[in-house]
Design a protein around this motif. Structure first.
Motif, PDB file in Angstrom:
ATOM      1  N   ARG A   1      73.702  51.595   5.527  1.00  0.00           N
ATOM      2  CA  ARG A   1      74.077  52.045   4.560  1.00  0.00           C
ATOM      3  C   ARG A   1      72.800  52.273   3.562  1.00  0.00           C
ATOM      4  NH1 ARG A   1      78.541  51.808   0.866  1.00  0.00           N
ATOM      5  NH2 ARG A   1      77.831  51.601  -1.316  1.00  0.00           N
ATOM      6  N   LEU A   2      72.863  53.527   3.206  1.00  0.00           N
ATOM      7  CA  LEU A   2      71.887  54.093   2.414  1.00  0.00           C
ATOM      8  C   LEU A   2      72.191  54.435   1.080  1.00  0.00           C
ATOM      9  CD1 LEU A   2      68.803  54.923   1.822  1.00  0.00           C
ATOM     10  CD2 LEU A   2      69.394  57.043   2.755  1.00  0.00           C
ATOM     11  N   MET A   3      71.720  53.910  -0.364  1.00  0.00           N
ATOM     12  CA  MET A   3      71.989  54.210  -1.564  1.00  0.00           C
ATOM     13  C   MET A   3      70.922  54.888  -2.166  1.00  0.00           C
ATOM     14  SD  MET A   3      74.237  51.022  -2.244  1.00  0.00           S
ATOM     15  CE  MET A   3      73.159  49.872  -1.104  1.00  0.00           C
ATOM     16  N   LEU A   4      71.248  56.097  -2.574  1.00  0.00           N
ATOM     17  CA  LEU A   4      70.044  56.922  -3.269  1.00  0.00           C
ATOM     18  C   LEU A   4      70.532  57.388  -4.793  1.00  0.00           C
ATOM     19  CD1 LEU A   4      69.534  59.483  -0.514  1.00  0.00           C
ATOM     20  CD2 LEU A   4      68.169  57.494  -1.195  1.00  0.00           C
ATOM     21  N   THR A   5      69.628  57.374  -5.651  1.00  0.00           N
ATOM     22  CA  THR A   5      69.773  57.713  -6.981  1.00  0.00           C
ATOM     23  C   THR A   5      68.472  59.084  -7.344  1.00  0.00           C
ATOM     24  OG1 THR A   5      67.926  56.285  -7.854  1.00  0.00           O
ATOM     25  CG2 THR A   5      70.222  55.890  -7.947  1.00  0.00           C
ATOM     26  N   GLY A   6      68.945  60.039  -8.208  1.00  0.00           N
ATOM     27  CA  GLY A   6      68.039  60.895  -8.345  1.00  0.00           C
ATOM     28  C   GLY A   6      68.196  62.073  -7.434  1.00  0.00           C
ATOM     29  N   VAL A   7      69.113  62.228  -6.774  1.00  0.00           N
ATOM     30  CA  VAL A   7      69.726  63.479  -5.919  1.00  0.00           C
ATOM     31  C   VAL A   7      70.028  64.680  -6.914  1.00  0.00           C
ATOM     32  CG1 VAL A   7      71.316  64.464  -3.895  1.00  0.00           C
ATOM     33  CG2 VAL A   7      70.394  61.786  -4.172  1.00  0.00           C
ATOM     34  N   THR A   8      69.363  65.747  -6.543  1.00  0.00           N
ATOM     35  CA  THR A   8      69.670  67.055  -7.163  1.00  0.00           C
ATOM     36  C   THR A   8      70.591  68.159  -6.518  1.00  0.00           C
ATOM     37  OG1 THR A   8      67.471  67.906  -6.725  1.00  0.00           O
ATOM     38  CG2 THR A   8      67.678  66.875  -8.651  1.00  0.00           C
ATOM     39  N   ASP A   9      70.251  67.875  -5.232  1.00  0.00           N
ATOM     40  CA  ASP A   9      70.917  68.896  -4.206  1.00  0.00           C
ATOM     41  C   ASP A   9      71.219  68.521  -3.072  1.00  0.00           C
ATOM     42  OD1 ASP A   9      72.249  71.360  -3.677  1.00  0.00           O
ATOM     43  OD2 ASP A   9      70.506  72.507  -3.508  1.00  0.00           O
ATOM     44  N   VAL A  10      72.082  68.720  -2.033  1.00  0.00           N
ATOM     45  CA  VAL A  10      72.168  68.504  -0.602  1.00  0.00           C
ATOM     46  C   VAL A  10      72.250  69.816  -0.169  1.00  0.00           C
ATOM     47  CG1 VAL A  10      73.579  67.547   1.099  1.00  0.00           C
ATOM     48  CG2 VAL A  10      73.802  66.529  -1.048  1.00  0.00           C
ATOM     49  N   GLU A  11      71.108  70.133   0.793  1.00  0.00           N
ATOM     50  CA  GLU A  11      70.946  71.396   1.412  1.00  0.00           C
ATOM     51  C   GLU A  11      71.826  71.507   2.605  1.00  0.00           C
ATOM     52  OE1 GLU A  11      67.669  74.359   3.470  1.00  0.00           O
ATOM     53  OE2 GLU A  11      67.011  72.378   2.647  1.00  0.00           O
ATOM     54  N   CYS A  12      71.989  70.610   3.415  1.00  0.00           N
ATOM     55  CA  CYS A  12      72.833  70.604   4.669  1.00  0.00           C
ATOM     56  C   CYS A  12      73.105  69.225   5.135  1.00  0.00           C
ATOM     57  CB  CYS A  12      72.421  71.679   5.639  1.00  0.00           C
ATOM     58  SG  CYS A  12      70.939  71.045   6.467  1.00  0.00           S
ATOM     59  N   PHE A  13      74.101  68.975   5.937  1.00  0.00           N
ATOM     60  CA  PHE A  13      74.419  67.912   6.489  1.00  0.00           C
ATOM     61  C   PHE A  13      75.431  67.899   7.592  1.00  0.00           C
ATOM     62  CE2 PHE A  13      77.774  68.422   3.557  1.00  0.00           C
ATOM     63  CZ  PHE A  13      78.942  67.847   4.060  1.00  0.00           C
ATOM     64  N   ASN A  14      74.970  67.201   8.665  1.00  0.00           N
ATOM     65  CA  ASN A  14      76.053  66.673   9.946  1.00  0.00           C
ATOM     66  C   ASN A  14      75.887  65.554  10.269  1.00  0.00           C
ATOM     67  OD1 ASN A  14      73.661  66.501  11.643  1.00  0.00           O
ATOM     68  ND2 ASN A  14      73.748  68.743  11.556  1.00  0.00           N
ATOM     69  N   GLU A  15      76.294  65.110  11.496  1.00  0.00           N
ATOM     70  CA  GLU A  15      76.355  63.496  12.140  1.00  0.00           C
ATOM     71  C   GLU A  15      75.065  63.383  12.251  1.00  0.00           C
ATOM     72  OE1 GLU A  15      79.365  62.968  14.679  1.00  0.00           O
ATOM     73  OE2 GLU A  15      80.968  62.844  13.145  1.00  0.00           O
ATOM     74  N   GLU A  16      74.065  64.046  12.203  1.00  0.00           N
ATOM     75  CA  GLU A  16      72.468  63.700  12.840  1.00  0.00           C
ATOM     76  C   GLU A  16      71.548  63.663  11.798  1.00  0.00           C
ATOM     77  OE1 GLU A  16      72.063  65.560  16.351  1.00  0.00           O
ATOM     78  OE2 GLU A  16      73.362  64.233  17.688  1.00  0.00           O
ATOM     79  N   VAL A  17      71.666  64.783  10.725  1.00  0.00           N
ATOM     80  CA  VAL A  17      70.599  65.083   9.825  1.00  0.00           C
ATOM     81  C   VAL A  17      71.576  65.431   8.577  1.00  0.00           C
ATOM     82  CG1 VAL A  17      68.887  66.580   9.273  1.00  0.00           C
ATOM     83  CG2 VAL A  17      69.074  66.160  11.712  1.00  0.00           C
ATOM     84  N   ILE A  18      70.663  64.799   7.322  1.00  0.00           N
ATOM     85  CA  ILE A  18      71.069  65.195   6.099  1.00  0.00           C
ATOM     86  C   ILE A  18      69.929  65.777   5.399  1.00  0.00           C
ATOM     87  CG2 ILE A  18      72.061  64.445   3.765  1.00  0.00           C
ATOM     88  CD1 ILE A  18      73.849  62.356   5.510  1.00  0.00           C
ATOM     89  N   SER A  19      69.917  66.836   4.934  1.00  0.00           N
ATOM     90  CA  SER A  19      68.791  67.257   4.125  1.00  0.00           C
ATOM     91  C   SER A  19      69.166  67.470   2.706  1.00  0.00           C
ATOM     92  CB  SER A  19      68.528  68.604   4.904  1.00  0.00           C
ATOM     93  OG  SER A  19      67.307  69.214   4.141  1.00  0.00           O
ATOM     94  N   LEU A  20      68.121  66.830   1.882  1.00  0.00           N
ATOM     95  CA  LEU A  20      68.679  66.736   0.318  1.00  0.00           C
ATOM     96  C   LEU A  20      67.337  66.930  -0.548  1.00  0.00           C
ATOM     97  CD1 LEU A  20      68.203  63.878  -0.917  1.00  0.00           C
ATOM     98  CD2 LEU A  20      70.195  63.274   0.650  1.00  0.00           C
ATOM     99  N   TYR A  21      67.439  67.254  -1.635  1.00  0.00           N
ATOM    100  CA  TYR A  21      66.525  67.127  -2.723  1.00  0.00           C
ATOM    101  C   TYR A  21      66.645  66.101  -3.803  1.00  0.00           C
ATOM    102  CZ  TYR A  21      65.602  71.639  -0.296  1.00  0.00           C
ATOM    103  OH  TYR A  21      65.273  72.549   0.488  1.00  0.00           O
TER     104      TYR A  21
END
Length: 90
Positions: free
Chosen positions: A17-37
């Motif tokens: 379980r990962l909790m993030l703050t300060g996320v501005t955009d999610v570029e793409c995601f699938n079951e193996e990779v989540i790419s965000l800013y």
């Protein structure tokens, strides 16, 4: 720099379980990779069976569950997507 600018935290619990703050955009995601800013740059999350459980556009909070194997930070100053030309010259 005001209090909200440059705010980003990552809390990883038991690699599942990962909790993030300060996320501005999610570029793409699938079951193996989540790419965000985030407010402090780009972040790539890799693993298996990844799912975004919660996301708040207003607060920039994001919750991910799955088998998390890596968190990779990219360029610190990159806070939004690059154009195609920008990606070529990166």
């Amino acid at each position: 720099m005001n209090e909200m600018q440059g705010r980003h935290n990552a809390i990883l619990e038991n690699r599942s379980r990962l909790m993030l703050t300060g996320v501005t955009d999610v570029e793409c995601f699938n079951e193996e990779v989540i790419s965000l800013y985030t407010q402090l740059g780009e972040l790539t999350i890799r693993g298996k069976n990844l799912h975004i459980n919660e996301m708040s556009v207003d607060s920039g909070d994001l919750s991910v569950e799955g088998d998390i194997s890596s968190l990779v930070y990219g360029e610190k100053d990159l806070k939004k997507r690059l154009s195609l030309i920008g990606k070529l010259f990166r």
